[in-house]
Design an enzyme around this catalytic site. Structure first.
Site, PDB file in Angstrom:
ATOM      1  N   TRP A  43       4.687  62.680  47.643  1.00 43.28           N
ATOM      2  CA  TRP A  43       6.093  62.718  48.054  1.00 43.28           C
ATOM      3  C   TRP A  43       6.214  62.833  49.564  1.00 43.28           C
ATOM      4  O   TRP A  43       7.068  62.183  50.175  1.00 43.28           O
ATOM      5  CB  TRP A  43       6.843  63.848  47.347  1.00 43.28           C
ATOM      6  CG  TRP A  43       6.905  63.637  45.875  1.00 43.28           C
ATOM      7  CD1 TRP A  43       6.319  64.400  44.900  1.00 43.28           C
ATOM      8  CD2 TRP A  43       7.568  62.557  45.167  1.00 43.28           C
ATOM      9  NE1 TRP A  43       6.579  63.880  43.658  1.00 43.28           N
ATOM     10  CE2 TRP A  43       7.335  62.765  43.785  1.00 43.28           C
ATOM     11  CE3 TRP A  43       8.322  61.460  45.571  1.00 43.28           C
ATOM     12  CZ2 TRP A  43       7.843  61.896  42.808  1.00 43.28           C
ATOM     13  CZ3 TRP A  43       8.828  60.596  44.602  1.00 43.28           C
ATOM     14  CH2 TRP A  43       8.591  60.816  43.242  1.00 43.28           C
ATOM     15  N   ASP A  74      11.631  69.363  51.417  1.00 46.27           N
ATOM     16  CA  ASP A  74      11.889  68.792  50.104  1.00 46.27           C
ATOM     17  C   ASP A  74      11.466  69.862  49.103  1.00 46.27           C
ATOM     18  O   ASP A  74      10.283  70.168  48.980  1.00 46.27           O
ATOM     19  CB  ASP A  74      11.052  67.510  49.952  1.00 46.27           C
ATOM     20  CG  ASP A  74      11.121  66.915  48.549  1.00 46.27           C
ATOM     21  OD1 ASP A  74      11.841  67.460  47.694  1.00 46.27           O
ATOM     22  OD2 ASP A  74      10.439  65.887  48.319  1.00 46.27           O
ATOM     23  N   LYS A 112      14.253  68.742  38.136  1.00 45.19           N
ATOM     24  CA  LYS A 112      13.139  69.635  37.822  1.00 45.19           C
ATOM     25  C   LYS A 112      13.613  71.069  37.581  1.00 45.19           C
ATOM     26  O   LYS A 112      13.373  71.612  36.527  1.00 45.19           O
ATOM     27  CB  LYS A 112      12.092  69.607  38.935  1.00 45.19           C
ATOM     28  CG  LYS A 112      11.175  68.390  38.835  1.00 45.19           C
ATOM     29  CD  LYS A 112      11.367  67.422  39.929  1.00 45.19           C
ATOM     30  CE  LYS A 112      10.503  66.170  39.743  1.00 45.19           C
ATOM     31  NZ  LYS A 112      10.539  65.328  40.931  1.00 45.19           N
TER      32      LYS A 112
HETATM   33  C1  PLP Z   1      10.446  64.314  41.784  1.00 40.43           C
HETATM   34  C2  PLP Z   1      10.308  64.485  43.242  1.00 40.43           C
HETATM   35  C3  PLP Z   1      10.926  63.615  44.154  1.00 40.43           C
HETATM   36  C4  PLP Z   1      11.677  62.384  43.723  1.00 40.43           C
HETATM   37  O1  PLP Z   1      12.954  62.687  43.405  1.00 40.43           O
HETATM   38  P1  PLP Z   1      14.031  61.561  43.008  1.00 40.43           P
HETATM   39  O2  PLP Z   1      15.222  62.406  42.717  1.00 40.43           O
HETATM   40  O3  PLP Z   1      13.493  60.822  41.830  1.00 40.43           O
HETATM   41  O4  PLP Z   1      14.218  60.679  44.179  1.00 40.43           O
HETATM   42  C5  PLP Z   1      10.779  63.891  45.488  1.00 40.43           C
HETATM   43  N1  PLP Z   1      10.078  64.953  45.933  1.00 40.43           N
HETATM   44  C6  PLP Z   1       9.460  65.794  45.078  1.00 40.43           C
HETATM   45  C7  PLP Z   1       8.695  66.956  45.614  1.00 40.43           C
HETATM   46  C8  PLP Z   1       9.557  65.592  43.709  1.00 40.43           C
HETATM   47  O5  PLP Z   1       8.952  66.438  42.862  1.00 40.43           O
END
Ligand code: PLP
Length: 363
Positions: A104, A174, A198
């Site tokens: 990511w 993030d 999540k």
């Molecule tokens: C799942 C995830 C993403 C992607 O998220 P989307 O909402 O599908 O764009 C980005 N960063 C991390 C750390 C993730 O676990």
């Protein structure tokens, strides 16, 4: 189990608290005596507005954020934030530092490079992403626009439980896969973003928290929808927001608060991690954790079995025994147990019984 449900260890979309599903079910046809499902109300109705503003308040309450922070609900996932954030905040002549700790982060770096100078302050490729950097390994830029990190690496299974010291440079994180999973000092963070699927509910809504001093640096002349000022000024109601997703998130945040907030969540997540990693460490010849011990994630636990055949058997027999989503990400293989906030310790207790039996039969 209740409603014949199974334990869901999927990485995302992922398990949501059963109590939240029950609340939504009870209110499905007639939300709180309004005569309609909440998703049938206008995003400008007073019925929806109360939920919208309460969700902002709940985020602020749980993170103890002051008035200098803005709370937004956007669309396009965390992936759109990879681009929107540097588009707004990586200005000409400035450099942004990125700590690369996995897939990511790598994606976030790719987008940032489209907008300005990027310095890779730590390149996790060199350690195969099996550990996080030590403070002395970081090559930080003086006066960087920001330092970007991925707090939890969903695919590789590493997590910052303590954050790098970036001095006066604001941190942007993030937090898609570990938001609200433990308590930490939010004050070094100028921005936090997280896709909801999540730890916050269903996919389709992204929680974005921006501190006002960072917001004020935003580049001018951006298209309306990709300009953070638009969403701050309109309280995320410039266009039709994901009303149902935000309602769902609202219920998850109340559930979290009712459970005892971040301290209780931290204790619960630590307990699950201690149980599962403890068992793996006692049986490391069969359930090997590839990640460095002090970088281990509480949210996504990766493990390798003695052979790929045994891993496939483990996933298949696990599914039959009522454990879903045990397969590792296709890019790394192996086994991954994703155990976000909604997963109770009992799920791990049940999983350990299965893991013991499986090891006994296959060692
Ligand atoms: C799942 C995830 C993403 C992607 O998220 P989307 O909402 O599908 O764009 C980005 N960063 C991390 C750390 C993730 O676990």
């Amino acid at each position: 189990m209740k409603y014949d449900r199974i334990w869901n260890f999927n990485a995302g979309p992922a398990a949501v608290p059963l109590e939240v599903l029950e609340y939504i079910h009870e209110n499905w046809f007639n939300y709180q005596n309004t005569g309609m499902n909440i998703m049938e109300w206008s995003h400008r109705s007073k019925e929806y507005d109360a939920i919208h503003n309460d969700t902002v308040s709940m985020v602020k309450k749980l993170f103890e954020l002051g008035d200098e922070y803005h709370v937004l609900f956007l669309q396009g996932g965390a992936s759109l934030q990879f681009a929107m954030m540097p588009m707004n905040f990586l200005l000409e002549g400035k450099t942004a530092d990125y700590i690369n700790t996995g897939s990511w982060s790598t994606k976030a770096i790719k987008e940032a490079k489209l907008f300005g100078n990027v310095n890779i302050a730590f390149d996790g490729n060199e350690v195969n992403f099996m550990r996080l950097p030590k403070q002395h390994e970081l090559k930080l830029t003086e006066n960087a626009a920001y330092v970007h990190i991925t707090s939890n690496n969903t695919i590789k299974g590493t997590q910052f439980l303590e954050f790098p010291d970036t001095g006066n440079v604001p941190i942007v994180s993030d937090m898609s896969s570990d938001i609200f999973s433990h308590r930490f000092d939010t004050s070094p963070f100028a921005m936090i973003y997280a896709g909801a699927q999540k730890n916050l509910g269903p996919s389709g809504v992204t929680l974005v928290i921006i501190r006002d001093d960072l917001l004020q640096t935003a580049r001018g002349g951006l298209t309306t929808m990709l300009n953070y000022h638009t969403h701050v000024e309109k309280n995320s109601l410039y266009n039709t927001c994901n009303t149902f997703g935000i309602f769902f998130m609202n219920r998850v945040l109340h559930w979290l608060d009712d459970m005892g907030g971040l301290d209780a969540m931290e204790a619960r997540n630590r307990r699950k991690a201690d149980m599962l990693y403890g068992f793996m460490d006692d049986n490391a010849d069969f359930y090997r954790g590839p990640v460095d011990k002090d970088s281990r994630s509480w949210m996504n636990v990766c493990m390798r079995l003695p052979s790929e055949d045994l891993e496939a058997k483990f996933v298949a027999e696990g599914k039959t025994a009522g454990f879903n989503g045990l397969k590792g990400h296709r890019s790394v293989g192996g086994i991954r147990v994703s155990m976000y906030n909604a997963i109770p310790p009992e799920a791990i207790e049940d999983l350990l019984v299965f893991m013991k039996e499986f090891m006994g039969k296959n060692r």
